[in-house]
Design a protein around this motif. Sequence first.
Motif, PDB file in Angstrom:
ATOM      1  N   TYR A   1       1.244  -1.435   0.105  1.00  0.00           N
ATOM      2  CA  TYR A   1       0.244   0.140  -0.110  1.00  0.00           C
ATOM      3  C   TYR A   1       0.451   1.401  -0.101  1.00  0.00           C
ATOM      4  CZ  TYR A   1      -3.710  -3.000   1.166  1.00  0.00           C
ATOM      5  OH  TYR A   1      -4.413  -3.853   1.626  1.00  0.00           O
TER       6      TYR A   1
ATOM      7  N   THR B   1      -7.705   6.071 -10.867  1.00  0.00           N
ATOM      8  CA  THR B   1      -8.151   5.195  -9.064  1.00  0.00           C
ATOM      9  C   THR B   1      -7.742   6.503  -8.325  1.00  0.00           C
ATOM     10  OG1 THR B   1      -7.322   2.794  -9.840  1.00  0.00           O
ATOM     11  CG2 THR B   1      -7.139   4.195  -7.424  1.00  0.00           C
TER      12      THR B   1
ATOM     13  N   VAL C   1      -3.710   2.320  -1.301  1.00  0.00           N
ATOM     14  CA  VAL C   1      -4.067   1.695  -2.360  1.00  0.00           C
ATOM     15  C   VAL C   1      -2.495   1.176  -2.965  1.00  0.00           C
ATOM     16  CG1 VAL C   1      -6.194   2.788  -2.331  1.00  0.00           C
ATOM     17  CG2 VAL C   1      -4.088   3.306  -4.329  1.00  0.00           C
ATOM     18  N   HIS C   2      -3.015   0.454  -3.330  1.00  0.00           N
ATOM     19  CA  HIS C   2      -1.714  -1.060  -3.549  1.00  0.00           C
ATOM     20  C   HIS C   2      -1.611  -0.793  -4.697  1.00  0.00           C
ATOM     21  CE1 HIS C   2      -4.303  -3.912  -4.083  1.00  0.00           C
ATOM     22  NE2 HIS C   2      -4.719  -4.044  -2.975  1.00  0.00           N
ATOM     23  N   ASP C   3      -2.295   0.083  -6.056  1.00  0.00           N
ATOM     24  CA  ASP C   3      -2.133  -0.616  -7.569  1.00  0.00           C
ATOM     25  C   ASP C   3      -2.563   1.125  -8.021  1.00  0.00           C
ATOM     26  OD1 ASP C   3      -1.597  -0.849  -9.811  1.00  0.00           O
ATOM     27  OD2 ASP C   3      -2.643  -2.671  -9.626  1.00  0.00           O
TER      28      ASP C   3
ATOM     29  N   TYR D   1      -9.173  -2.367  -9.825  1.00  0.00           N
ATOM     30  CA  TYR D   1      -8.413  -1.710  -9.561  1.00  0.00           C
ATOM     31  C   TYR D   1      -8.639  -1.083  -8.544  1.00  0.00           C
ATOM     32  CZ  TYR D   1      -5.729  -3.312 -13.935  1.00  0.00           C
ATOM     33  OH  TYR D   1      -5.015  -3.953 -14.443  1.00  0.00           O
ATOM     34  N   PRO D   2      -8.354  -0.286  -7.655  1.00  0.00           N
ATOM     35  CA  PRO D   2      -8.871   0.757  -6.367  1.00  0.00           C
ATOM     36  C   PRO D   2      -9.197   1.534  -6.898  1.00  0.00           C
ATOM     37  CG  PRO D   2      -6.653  -0.229  -6.329  1.00  0.00           C
ATOM     38  CD  PRO D   2      -6.996  -0.396  -7.646  1.00  0.00           C
TER      39      PRO D   2
ATOM     40  N   ASN E   1     -13.024  -5.156  -4.596  1.00  0.00           N
ATOM     41  CA  ASN E   1     -11.573  -3.969  -3.467  1.00  0.00           C
ATOM     42  C   ASN E   1     -11.845  -3.985  -1.684  1.00  0.00           C
ATOM     43  OD1 ASN E   1     -11.184  -1.117  -5.425  1.00  0.00           O
ATOM     44  ND2 ASN E   1     -12.807  -2.028  -5.877  1.00  0.00           N
TER      45      ASN E   1
ATOM     46  N   TYR F   1      -8.996  -8.402  -1.636  1.00  0.00           N
ATOM     47  CA  TYR F   1      -7.340  -8.192  -2.279  1.00  0.00           C
ATOM     48  C   TYR F   1      -7.525  -6.837  -1.858  1.00  0.00           C
ATOM     49  CZ  TYR F   1      -4.128  -7.326  -5.476  1.00  0.00           C
ATOM     50  OH  TYR F   1      -2.838  -6.588  -6.332  1.00  0.00           O
ATOM     51  N   HIS F   2      -7.994  -6.175  -2.272  1.00  0.00           N
ATOM     52  CA  HIS F   2      -7.615  -4.983  -2.018  1.00  0.00           C
ATOM     53  C   HIS F   2      -7.339  -4.305  -0.280  1.00  0.00           C
ATOM     54  CE1 HIS F   2      -7.332  -3.780  -5.764  1.00  0.00           C
ATOM     55  NE2 HIS F   2      -9.025  -3.674  -6.334  1.00  0.00           N
TER      56      HIS F   2
END
Length: 500
Positions: A241, A259, A283-285, A361-362, A391, A394-395
């Motif tokens: 993150y 995002t 977030v991680h992406d 994606y986030p 979200n 995984y997120h």
Amino acid sequence: MKFSIHLCWIWFLMTILLSGGIAQISNFPNPPILFDPPMSPRIANYEINVRLIPEDRRLEGQQILTWKNTSDDEISELQFHLYLNAFRNSKSTFMIESGGVHRGFQLSEEGWGYIELNEIFLLPEPNSDLTHPMLPRLLAEETIKGEDLLPTMEYIHPDNPEHIHDKTVIRLQLPRSLAPGEAISLFFDFTAKLPEPPFARTGAKEEYFFVGQWFPKIGVYTDTGWNCHQFHRNSEFFADYGVYNVWITVPAENILGATGLPVSDPIINDDGTATHFYHAEDVHDFAWTTSPEYVEFTGKVQDVDIRVLMQPDHKDQGPRHIAAAKVAISHFQDWYGDYPFPNLTVVDPRRGAKGSGGMEYPTLITAGTIYGIPEGIRPVEMVIIHEFGHNYWYHLLASNEFEESWMDEGINTYTEIQIMNDAYGPVGDMFDFLGIRLNDLQLNRMQYLSGPDYDPVLKKAWEFYSSRSYGINSYARPGITLTTLQNYLGWDKMLEIMRT
């Protein structure tokens, strides 16, 4: 002599072009603070300035990564994903495993993609204040001050050493070890080309661009060292993150989604482009999309703003997409816990670009529909519920999609099954047309029974017997297993478990 003269002119033109971009990103205000205190350790933090060259499907980018060593180890090297190099040639791990086909889609003859790193510098000091981006100040300087790490770059193959032409993972040697608790900032200059048509979640099709896994992305340092896998046909992603500040320059007539949240209105440039500034925290992406043809729909449910970007030939389905997003958000928040972000963007991929559909994606997901689909046939609703669910699984759960794909896809399939039945059931929640009624649970059970004994559930994504077995054991099997567990324990107890 001519060569030297040409070099001078090229440098002069580059200075003019880049100075315009630098001035524009410097003119934006500092991003807001969204979460105080932060929701994550913020290990990997990115500042990226990227310009789209649409006629070439090309990205020109500069990036600062600020990374913190939260382990107890002294770290002497860093490892990075270069995901777009999966589409560089036919000898990458991804292309060898897929045979050039993914979800039924394949690249055009001239549709190869790649990413090249032009410069890598270790900066003298890390960015110690993530609320004040460093990149605008750095690009305003005449030269980048720092230690050149590009000569230390090495392509490595941690999963398949025999795939010597794969270029999806690199290693950088640090000039000195990074102590526990210490942070560093690295500057990258990179050029990338998007695959065409969109393939394996990212790419371009004429005026439509969906840009995912597009920048140099650091791996995850774990108790056993670097976790940085090659890009496989059946694998997805794993990342730390952080905070993302991203400036995106696209044609001025284009609509853009990304995002996070826009920091302010875009700045219109003199060259017919516009620069947008997006900010995301914890977030991680980071992914984004742009097209001049999007038709925008908006809505809101509970405390979440919804934005849907539809293709013009599907614009009559905009309200349907909004309604499905409302179902997803309200069920997840009511059943499983708070969605901490203020917004969600849903993207309808262009015709001929379905390779970018059905992806998460986030705060940004892609769906996918066809013209004239009856309301009783609900793959659109299912995909929006499923992709929004990522979200959470995984997120927010922060699982490793490379190594334990069931923990995001399987848990998410279970929650998708429950929400579909509650919202559109009890009978025919997935298909209710011409007297035929099928539930999402039944379809997942059919998928599982088509190949129940290929593999156990727990396997690395690329080690399954086939893509079919990967799908069964990552999605359908854990989804119906958790539903069976719910039948034993009861709804209330299962909900308590899921919220814990």
